[in-house]
Write a protein that holds these residues in place. Structure first.
Motif, PDB file in Angstrom:
ATOM      1  N   ASP A  23      22.885  40.521  41.293  1.00  0.00           N
ATOM      2  CA  ASP A  23      22.490  40.344  42.697  1.00  0.00           C
ATOM      3  C   ASP A  23      23.396  39.379  43.445  1.00  0.00           C
ATOM      4  N   ALA A  24      24.012  38.445  42.713  1.00  0.00           N
ATOM      5  CA  ALA A  24      24.794  37.385  43.352  1.00  0.00           C
ATOM      6  C   ALA A  24      26.283  37.694  43.426  1.00  0.00           C
ATOM      7  N   VAL A  25      26.805  38.338  42.377  1.00  0.00           N
ATOM      8  CA  VAL A  25      28.262  38.450  42.235  1.00  0.00           C
ATOM      9  C   VAL A  25      28.706  39.812  41.746  1.00  0.00           C
ATOM     10  N   VAL A  26      29.996  40.054  41.894  1.00  0.00           N
ATOM     11  CA  VAL A  26      30.700  41.110  41.173  1.00  0.00           C
ATOM     12  C   VAL A  26      31.902  40.431  40.521  1.00  0.00           C
ATOM     13  N   ALA A  27      32.147  40.752  39.244  1.00  0.00           N
ATOM     14  CA  ALA A  27      33.284  40.184  38.521  1.00  0.00           C
ATOM     15  C   ALA A  27      34.142  41.328  37.995  1.00  0.00           C
ATOM     16  N   PHE A  28      35.453  41.186  38.136  1.00  0.00           N
ATOM     17  CA  PHE A  28      36.380  42.267  37.790  1.00  0.00           C
ATOM     18  C   PHE A  28      37.706  41.679  37.351  1.00  0.00           C
ATOM     19  N   LEU A  29      38.508  42.510  36.645  1.00  0.00           N
ATOM     20  CA  LEU A  29      39.805  42.048  36.184  1.00  0.00           C
ATOM     21  C   LEU A  29      40.751  41.839  37.363  1.00  0.00           C
ATOM     22  N   ASP A  30      41.491  40.723  37.301  1.00  0.00           N
ATOM     23  CA  ASP A  30      42.511  40.429  38.320  1.00  0.00           C
ATOM     24  C   ASP A  30      43.688  41.370  38.102  1.00  0.00           C
ATOM     25  N   ALA A  31      44.127  42.055  39.163  1.00  0.00           N
ATOM     26  CA  ALA A  31      45.268  42.966  39.076  1.00  0.00           C
ATOM     27  C   ALA A  31      46.579  42.193  38.917  1.00  0.00           C
ATOM     28  N   ARG A  32      46.591  40.912  39.306  1.00  0.00           N
ATOM     29  CA  ARG A  32      47.792  40.065  39.184  1.00  0.00           C
ATOM     30  C   ARG A  32      47.481  38.976  38.166  1.00  0.00           C
ATOM     31  N   LEU A  33      47.413  39.390  36.907  1.00  0.00           N
ATOM     32  CA  LEU A  33      46.856  38.540  35.875  1.00  0.00           C
ATOM     33  C   LEU A  33      47.820  37.497  35.341  1.00  0.00           C
ATOM     34  N   LEU A  34      47.238  36.381  34.907  1.00  0.00           N
ATOM     35  CA  LEU A  34      47.957  35.372  34.129  1.00  0.00           C
ATOM     36  C   LEU A  34      48.048  35.826  32.684  1.00  0.00           C
ATOM     37  N   PHE A  35      46.896  36.129  32.089  1.00  0.00           N
ATOM     38  CA  PHE A  35      46.795  36.647  30.734  1.00  0.00           C
ATOM     39  C   PHE A  35      45.802  37.799  30.758  1.00  0.00           C
ATOM     40  N   LYS A  36      45.961  38.734  29.831  1.00  0.00           N
ATOM     41  CA  LYS A  36      45.070  39.890  29.775  1.00  0.00           C
ATOM     42  C   LYS A  36      43.632  39.424  29.554  1.00  0.00           C
ATOM     43  N   GLY A  37      42.710  39.959  30.378  1.00  0.00           N
ATOM     44  CA  GLY A  37      41.322  39.526  30.348  1.00  0.00           C
ATOM     45  C   GLY A  37      41.000  38.546  31.476  1.00  0.00           C
ATOM     46  N   HIS A  95      38.471  35.794  50.550  1.00  0.00           N
ATOM     47  CA  HIS A  95      37.071  35.968  50.116  1.00  0.00           C
ATOM     48  C   HIS A  95      36.982  35.096  48.875  1.00  0.00           C
ATOM     49  N   LEU A  96      36.017  34.191  48.869  1.00  0.00           N
ATOM     50  CA  LEU A  96      35.860  33.252  47.759  1.00  0.00           C
ATOM     51  C   LEU A  96      35.949  33.964  46.419  1.00  0.00           C
ATOM     52  N   HIS A  97      36.766  33.418  45.508  1.00  0.00           N
ATOM     53  CA  HIS A  97      36.866  33.973  44.158  1.00  0.00           C
ATOM     54  C   HIS A  97      37.198  32.872  43.166  1.00  0.00           C
ATOM     55  N   VAL A  98      36.582  32.989  42.002  1.00  0.00           N
ATOM     56  CA  VAL A  98      36.822  32.033  40.931  1.00  0.00           C
ATOM     57  C   VAL A  98      37.561  32.751  39.811  1.00  0.00           C
ATOM     58  N   HIS A  99      38.717  32.204  39.434  1.00  0.00           N
ATOM     59  CA  HIS A  99      39.509  32.736  38.324  1.00  0.00           C
ATOM     60  C   HIS A  99      38.913  32.246  37.013  1.00  0.00           C
ATOM     61  N   VAL A 100      38.694  33.157  36.069  1.00  0.00           N
ATOM     62  CA  VAL A 100      38.290  32.775  34.714  1.00  0.00           C
ATOM     63  C   VAL A 100      39.327  33.409  33.790  1.00  0.00           C
ATOM     64  N   VAL A 101      40.134  32.541  33.172  1.00  0.00           N
ATOM     65  CA  VAL A 101      41.316  32.981  32.437  1.00  0.00           C
ATOM     66  C   VAL A 101      41.178  32.592  30.970  1.00  0.00           C
ATOM     67  N   PRO A 102      41.347  33.562  30.048  1.00  0.00           N
ATOM     68  CA  PRO A 102      41.298  33.202  28.629  1.00  0.00           C
ATOM     69  C   PRO A 102      42.498  32.325  28.268  1.00  0.00           C
ATOM     70  N   SER A 117      51.556  38.538  34.878  1.00  0.00           N
ATOM     71  CA  SER A 117      51.811  39.538  33.858  1.00  0.00           C
ATOM     72  C   SER A 117      51.293  40.878  34.346  1.00  0.00           C
ATOM     73  N   LYS A 118      51.250  41.880  33.468  1.00  0.00           N
ATOM     74  CA  LYS A 118      50.623  43.152  33.827  1.00  0.00           C
ATOM     75  C   LYS A 118      50.168  43.890  32.587  1.00  0.00           C
ATOM     76  N   TYR A 119      49.192  44.783  32.788  1.00  0.00           N
ATOM     77  CA  TYR A 119      48.720  45.628  31.698  1.00  0.00           C
ATOM     78  C   TYR A 119      49.736  46.746  31.479  1.00  0.00           C
ATOM     79  N   ALA A 120      49.845  47.193  30.228  1.00  0.00           N
ATOM     80  CA  ALA A 120      50.791  48.259  29.884  1.00  0.00           C
ATOM     81  C   ALA A 120      50.391  49.582  30.535  1.00  0.00           C
ATOM     82  N   SER A 121      49.083  49.778  30.744  1.00  0.00           N
ATOM     83  CA  SER A 121      48.584  51.042  31.294  1.00  0.00           C
ATOM     84  C   SER A 121      47.189  50.838  31.864  1.00  0.00           C
ATOM     85  N   ASP A 122      46.736  51.825  32.616  1.00  0.00           N
ATOM     86  CA  ASP A 122      45.352  51.824  33.123  1.00  0.00           C
ATOM     87  C   ASP A 122      44.378  51.802  31.946  1.00  0.00           C
ATOM     88  N   GLU A 123      44.725  52.501  30.880  1.00  0.00           N
ATOM     89  CA  GLU A 123      43.848  52.576  29.703  1.00  0.00           C
ATOM     90  C   GLU A 123      43.697  51.198  29.065  1.00  0.00           C
TER      91      GLU A 123
END
Length: 140
Positions: A23-37, A95-102, A117-123
Motif C-alpha cells: 500500500d505504501a511503496v513499489v520497489a524495483f530493480l534500478d536500470a542504472r545499477l551499481l551492483f546486480k540486485g 520522485h523520492l527513491h531510496v537505493h538499496v544496494v547489495p 553496471s548493467k545486466y547481461a540480458s533481460d532474462e
C-alpha cells in the motif's frame, strides 16, 4: 504525475522488474545499477524529496527499505547493504527513491563514486528480480 517515470512504473504503464508492491511503496530493480540486485524503493505518492514525505508515511517507506535490505542478503548472498537517498543533488528522477544496494567486502565501491553496471540480458535482470521478490515473500 504521469510525466514522472516512477509514477508510470507505479501505475504499471512503464515496465520495470518489480520486487515488492504494497500500500505504501513499489520497489524495483534500478536500470542504472551499481551492483546486480540494486533496488529502488519509492513511495506510491508523488513527492520529490524525503523532506516532502509526510511523517506518517515514513514507517511504510523505511519498513520496506529494511525488508529489502534483509532480502538482498538472503537472496544474493550479499554480506550487507548500502542504503542511500539523494535529494535534489544527484537525484536523477524527481520522485523520492531510496537505493538499496547489495554489498560485499572488496566489491570496489569507494565513497560516493558510483561505477554503473548493467545486466547481461533481460532474462538475467528478471532472474535477479525473482530472487529478491522470493526472499521478500519468504520474510512476510
Amino acid at each position: 504525475s504521469m510525466s514522472c517515470v516512477f509514477c508510470g512504473i507505479i501505475a504499471g504503464e512503464i515496465p520495470a522488474s518489480i520486487v515488492l508492491r504494497d500500500d505504501a511503496v513499489v520497489a524495483f530493480l534500478d536500470a542504472r545499477l551499481l551492483f546486480k540486485g540494486h533496488v529502488l524503493v519509492v513511495p506510491r505518492a508523488h513527492v520529490v524529496t524525503l523532506a516532502d514525505l509526510p511523517v506518517p508515511s515514513l514507517p511504510g517507506l523505511f519498513g520496506a527499505v529494511q525488508k529489502v535490505s534483509r532480502a538482498l542478503v538472503a537472496a544474493l548472498g550479499a554480506q550487507g547493504s548500502f542504503v542511500a537517498n539523494n535529494n535534489v543533488v544527484s537525484q536523477s528522477v524527481p520522485h523520492l527513491h531510496v537505493h538499496v544496494v547489495p554489498r560485499t567486502k572488496g566489491d570496489g565501491l569507494k565513497g560516493f563514486f558510483w561505477p554503473r553496471s548493467k545486466y547481461a540480458s533481460d532474462e538475467e535482470r528478471e532472474d535477479y528480480a525473482r530472487k529478491i521478490a522470493s526472499a521478500l515473500d519468504a520474510s512476510i
